[in-house]
Write a protein that holds these residues in place. Sequence first.
Motif, PDB file in Angstrom:
ATOM      1  N   PHE A 110       0.847  -1.205   0.000  1.00 39.72           N
ATOM      2  CA  PHE A 110       0.000   0.000   0.000  1.00 39.72           C
ATOM      3  C   PHE A 110       0.877   1.247   0.000  1.00 39.72           C
ATOM      4  O   PHE A 110       0.656   2.192  -0.771  1.00 39.72           O
ATOM      5  CB  PHE A 110      -0.921  -0.005   1.220  1.00 39.72           C
ATOM      6  N   ILE A 111       1.879   1.238   0.861  1.00 43.53           N
ATOM      7  CA  ILE A 111       2.816   2.374   0.934  1.00 43.53           C
ATOM      8  C   ILE A 111       3.572   2.523  -0.381  1.00 43.53           C
ATOM      9  O   ILE A 111       3.744   3.645  -0.884  1.00 43.53           O
ATOM     10  CB  ILE A 111       3.790   2.188   2.112  1.00 43.53           C
ATOM     11  N   LEU A 112       4.013   1.397  -0.956  1.00 43.24           N
ATOM     12  CA  LEU A 112       4.704   1.439  -2.248  1.00 43.24           C
ATOM     13  C   LEU A 112       3.791   2.041  -3.320  1.00 43.24           C
ATOM     14  O   LEU A 112       4.246   2.853  -4.140  1.00 43.24           O
ATOM     15  CB  LEU A 112       5.150   0.039  -2.657  1.00 43.24           C
ATOM     16  N   GLY A 113       2.513   1.672  -3.298  1.00 44.14           N
ATOM     17  CA  GLY A 113       1.576   2.230  -4.257  1.00 44.14           C
ATOM     18  C   GLY A 113       1.396   3.728  -4.072  1.00 44.14           C
ATOM     19  O   GLY A 113       1.374   4.487  -5.052  1.00 44.14           O
ATOM     20  N   GLY A 114       1.280   4.174  -2.818  1.00 48.34           N
ATOM     21  CA  GLY A 114       1.148   5.600  -2.549  1.00 48.34           C
ATOM     22  C   GLY A 114       2.374   6.381  -2.987  1.00 48.34           C
ATOM     23  O   GLY A 114       2.269   7.463  -3.588  1.00 48.34           O
ATOM     24  N   LEU A 115       3.556   5.842  -2.704  1.00 42.10           N
ATOM     25  CA  LEU A 115       4.800   6.505  -3.122  1.00 42.10           C
ATOM     26  C   LEU A 115       4.900   6.560  -4.651  1.00 42.10           C
ATOM     27  O   LEU A 115       5.389   7.548  -5.212  1.00 42.10           O
ATOM     28  CB  LEU A 115       6.002   5.762  -2.550  1.00 42.10           C
ATOM     29  N   THR A 116       4.434   5.508  -5.303  1.00 39.17           N
ATOM     30  CA  THR A 116       4.442   5.488  -6.769  1.00 39.17           C
ATOM     31  C   THR A 116       3.556   6.587  -7.325  1.00 39.17           C
ATOM     32  O   THR A 116       3.925   7.268  -8.295  1.00 39.17           O
ATOM     33  CB  THR A 116       3.963   4.121  -7.292  1.00 39.17           C
ATOM     34  N   TYR A 117       2.401   6.782  -6.700  1.00 40.05           N
ATOM     35  CA  TYR A 117       1.512   7.841  -7.183  1.00 40.05           C
ATOM     36  C   TYR A 117       2.157   9.212  -7.028  1.00 40.05           C
ATOM     37  O   TYR A 117       2.240   9.986  -7.992  1.00 40.05           O
ATOM     38  CB  TYR A 117       0.169   7.815  -6.447  1.00 40.05           C
ATOM     39  N   PHE A 118       2.618   9.526  -5.811  1.00 36.06           N
ATOM     40  CA  PHE A 118       3.164  10.864  -5.566  1.00 36.06           C
ATOM     41  C   PHE A 118       4.494  11.088  -6.270  1.00 36.06           C
ATOM     42  O   PHE A 118       4.806  12.212  -6.681  1.00 36.06           O
ATOM     43  CB  PHE A 118       3.331  11.094  -4.061  1.00 36.06           C
ATOM     44  N   GLN A 125     -14.451  16.978  -8.530  1.00 35.30           N
ATOM     45  CA  GLN A 125     -13.766  18.116  -7.917  1.00 35.30           C
ATOM     46  C   GLN A 125     -14.748  19.230  -7.577  1.00 35.30           C
ATOM     47  O   GLN A 125     -14.651  19.859  -6.510  1.00 35.30           O
ATOM     48  CB  GLN A 125     -12.684  18.643  -8.866  1.00 35.30           C
ATOM     49  N   LEU A 126     -15.708  19.482  -8.457  1.00 41.84           N
ATOM     50  CA  LEU A 126     -16.718  20.510  -8.208  1.00 41.84           C
ATOM     51  C   LEU A 126     -17.591  20.158  -7.002  1.00 41.84           C
ATOM     52  O   LEU A 126     -18.117  21.049  -6.327  1.00 41.84           O
ATOM     53  CB  LEU A 126     -17.593  20.700  -9.445  1.00 41.84           C
ATOM     54  N   MET A 127     -17.751  18.867  -6.735  1.00 41.82           N
ATOM     55  CA  MET A 127     -18.545  18.416  -5.590  1.00 41.82           C
ATOM     56  C   MET A 127     -17.735  18.402  -4.291  1.00 41.82           C
ATOM     57  O   MET A 127     -18.221  17.964  -3.256  1.00 41.82           O
ATOM     58  CB  MET A 127     -19.095  17.017  -5.867  1.00 41.82           C
ATOM     59  N   GLY A 128     -16.490  18.872  -4.359  1.00 40.36           N
ATOM     60  CA  GLY A 128     -15.666  18.989  -3.163  1.00 40.36           C
ATOM     61  C   GLY A 128     -14.790  17.785  -2.864  1.00 40.36           C
ATOM     62  O   GLY A 128     -14.205  17.689  -1.777  1.00 40.36           O
ATOM     63  N   ILE A 129     -14.692  16.860  -3.793  1.00 36.95           N
ATOM     64  CA  ILE A 129     -13.856  15.671  -3.587  1.00 36.95           C
ATOM     65  C   ILE A 129     -12.403  16.005  -3.907  1.00 36.95           C
ATOM     66  O   ILE A 129     -12.109  16.574  -4.967  1.00 36.95           O
ATOM     67  CB  ILE A 129     -14.341  14.503  -4.469  1.00 36.95           C
ATOM     68  N   ASN A 130     -11.526  15.664  -2.998  1.00 37.56           N
ATOM     69  CA  ASN A 130     -10.084  15.857  -3.211  1.00 37.56           C
ATOM     70  C   ASN A 130      -9.582  14.706  -4.086  1.00 37.56           C
ATOM     71  O   ASN A 130      -9.220  13.641  -3.581  1.00 37.56           O
ATOM     72  CB  ASN A 130      -9.359  15.886  -1.868  1.00 37.56           C
ATOM     73  N   THR A 131      -9.583  14.939  -5.382  1.00 40.41           N
ATOM     74  CA  THR A 131      -9.239  13.853  -6.304  1.00 40.41           C
ATOM     75  C   THR A 131      -7.778  13.419  -6.164  1.00 40.41           C
ATOM     76  O   THR A 131      -7.458  12.249  -6.414  1.00 40.41           O
ATOM     77  CB  THR A 131      -9.517  14.268  -7.760  1.00 40.41           C
ATOM     78  N   ASP A 132      -6.919  14.330  -5.767  1.00 39.93           N
ATOM     79  CA  ASP A 132      -5.517  13.971  -5.563  1.00 39.93           C
ATOM     80  C   ASP A 132      -5.408  12.921  -4.454  1.00 39.93           C
ATOM     81  O   ASP A 132      -4.692  11.917  -4.581  1.00 39.93           O
ATOM     82  CB  ASP A 132      -4.715  15.214  -5.205  1.00 39.93           C
ATOM     83  N   LYS A 133      -6.140  13.133  -3.373  1.00 42.90           N
ATOM     84  CA  LYS A 133      -6.159  12.179  -2.269  1.00 42.90           C
ATOM     85  C   LYS A 133      -6.790  10.857  -2.702  1.00 42.90           C
ATOM     86  O   LYS A 133      -6.299   9.777  -2.346  1.00 42.90           O
ATOM     87  CB  LYS A 133      -6.937  12.777  -1.104  1.00 42.90           C
ATOM     88  N   ILE A 134      -7.851  10.946  -3.485  1.00 45.68           N
ATOM     89  CA  ILE A 134      -8.541   9.743  -3.960  1.00 45.68           C
ATOM     90  C   ILE A 134      -7.629   8.919  -4.854  1.00 45.68           C
ATOM     91  O   ILE A 134      -7.586   7.684  -4.749  1.00 45.68           O
ATOM     92  CB  ILE A 134      -9.831  10.122  -4.710  1.00 45.68           C
ATOM     93  N   PHE A 135      -6.876   9.576  -5.726  1.00 43.19           N
ATOM     94  CA  PHE A 135      -5.947   8.858  -6.595  1.00 43.19           C
ATOM     95  C   PHE A 135      -4.870   8.146  -5.774  1.00 43.19           C
ATOM     96  O   PHE A 135      -4.497   7.002  -6.075  1.00 43.19           O
ATOM     97  CB  PHE A 135      -5.295   9.820  -7.585  1.00 43.19           C
ATOM     98  N   ALA A 136      -4.367   8.821  -4.739  1.00 43.95           N
ATOM     99  CA  ALA A 136      -3.343   8.212  -3.893  1.00 43.95           C
ATOM    100  C   ALA A 136      -3.902   6.990  -3.169  1.00 43.95           C
ATOM    101  O   ALA A 136      -3.239   5.940  -3.089  1.00 43.95           O
ATOM    102  CB  ALA A 136      -2.822   9.237  -2.887  1.00 43.95           C
ATOM    103  N   ILE A 137      -5.126   7.104  -2.655  1.00 43.44           N
ATOM    104  CA  ILE A 137      -5.763   5.974  -1.970  1.00 43.44           C
ATOM    105  C   ILE A 137      -5.986   4.830  -2.955  1.00 43.44           C
ATOM    106  O   ILE A 137      -5.770   3.651  -2.622  1.00 43.44           O
ATOM    107  CB  ILE A 137      -7.095   6.414  -1.337  1.00 43.44           C
ATOM    108  N   THR A 138      -6.409   5.169  -4.155  1.00 42.60           N
ATOM    109  CA  THR A 138      -6.662   4.139  -5.169  1.00 42.60           C
ATOM    110  C   THR A 138      -5.395   3.376  -5.502  1.00 42.60           C
ATOM    111  O   THR A 138      -5.392   2.130  -5.567  1.00 42.60           O
ATOM    112  CB  THR A 138      -7.232   4.772  -6.445  1.00 42.60           C
TER     113      THR A 138
END
Length: 284
Positions: A71-79, A178-191
């Motif tokens: 999970f951490i490896l995936g998050g680091l890969t995203y960022f 994004q217009l609905m207030g969702i932090n898509t950057d955070k969502i992508f990292a979680i995904t």
Amino acid sequence: MLGQILVNGLMTGFVYALVAVGLTLTWGVMDVINFSHGEFLLWGMYAAFGLWSVFTIDPLFALPICAVLIFILGGLTYFGIIKRVLNAPGLTALLATFGLSMILKNLAQFFFTANYRNVTNTIFGNDTFRVLGLHIRQDYLVAAAGSLLLTILVMLFINKTKTGVAIKATSINRQTAQLMGINTDKIFAITFGLSGACVGAAAALMVSFTPITPNSCTLYSILAFVIVALGGFGNIKGALLAALIVGVVEALGGFWLDTTFKYAIVFAVYLIVMQIRPKGLFGW
């Protein structure tokens, strides 16, 4: 005999499903083809092997640790990589993850060499038992049951939780989310992290019957791509059903023809289905 083949194919399919679910998440939500998906699985296996060989932790108990590590490896890969190329042409992200796959594979060879590594003397071992005349290996059954359970949990997470709904909304339309207030950057990292957690858990379940080398996960990566395409991009339920189809076709092909041709049969079925339904069996 046919019943034994079908049971073996279904158990294999459940394991394939958990590997493919991680890929279908990133592909469906972010429209990113993670070419390093197989290497995530590889490092999950080496993590399970290391915990077993150094700390004598059984792979079943090491499962949550492996899931968290990947999970951490995936998050680091995203960022570190994906975020920087997310708005570039689609081929850019593919080539970036291809480069990451080469790095991860060569690092594995550097640290662990090309020698085969095996995990033995696990809790369930490779003993078999009989049910209705069928011979079932304990470690295969545990891997299949664990993979099915985790796949269902991922489906429930996506469909029943606030974060899961945000992931679904982002996959449908990023700008509207994004217009609905969702932090898509955070969502992508979680995904991306969740994708890694899936293969990390799958690695811990598979390591008791899968020899580990730096090239051992290439086939699983290819099969995951086939399963995601068959099931429909971003469709977790489709990935599960497609994985079962692939597992059964592989088992039947190996029995009727030869084990050396079983994957050729799988790819032939894939090509036929793609001609009929380019969006996959369960795609919209």
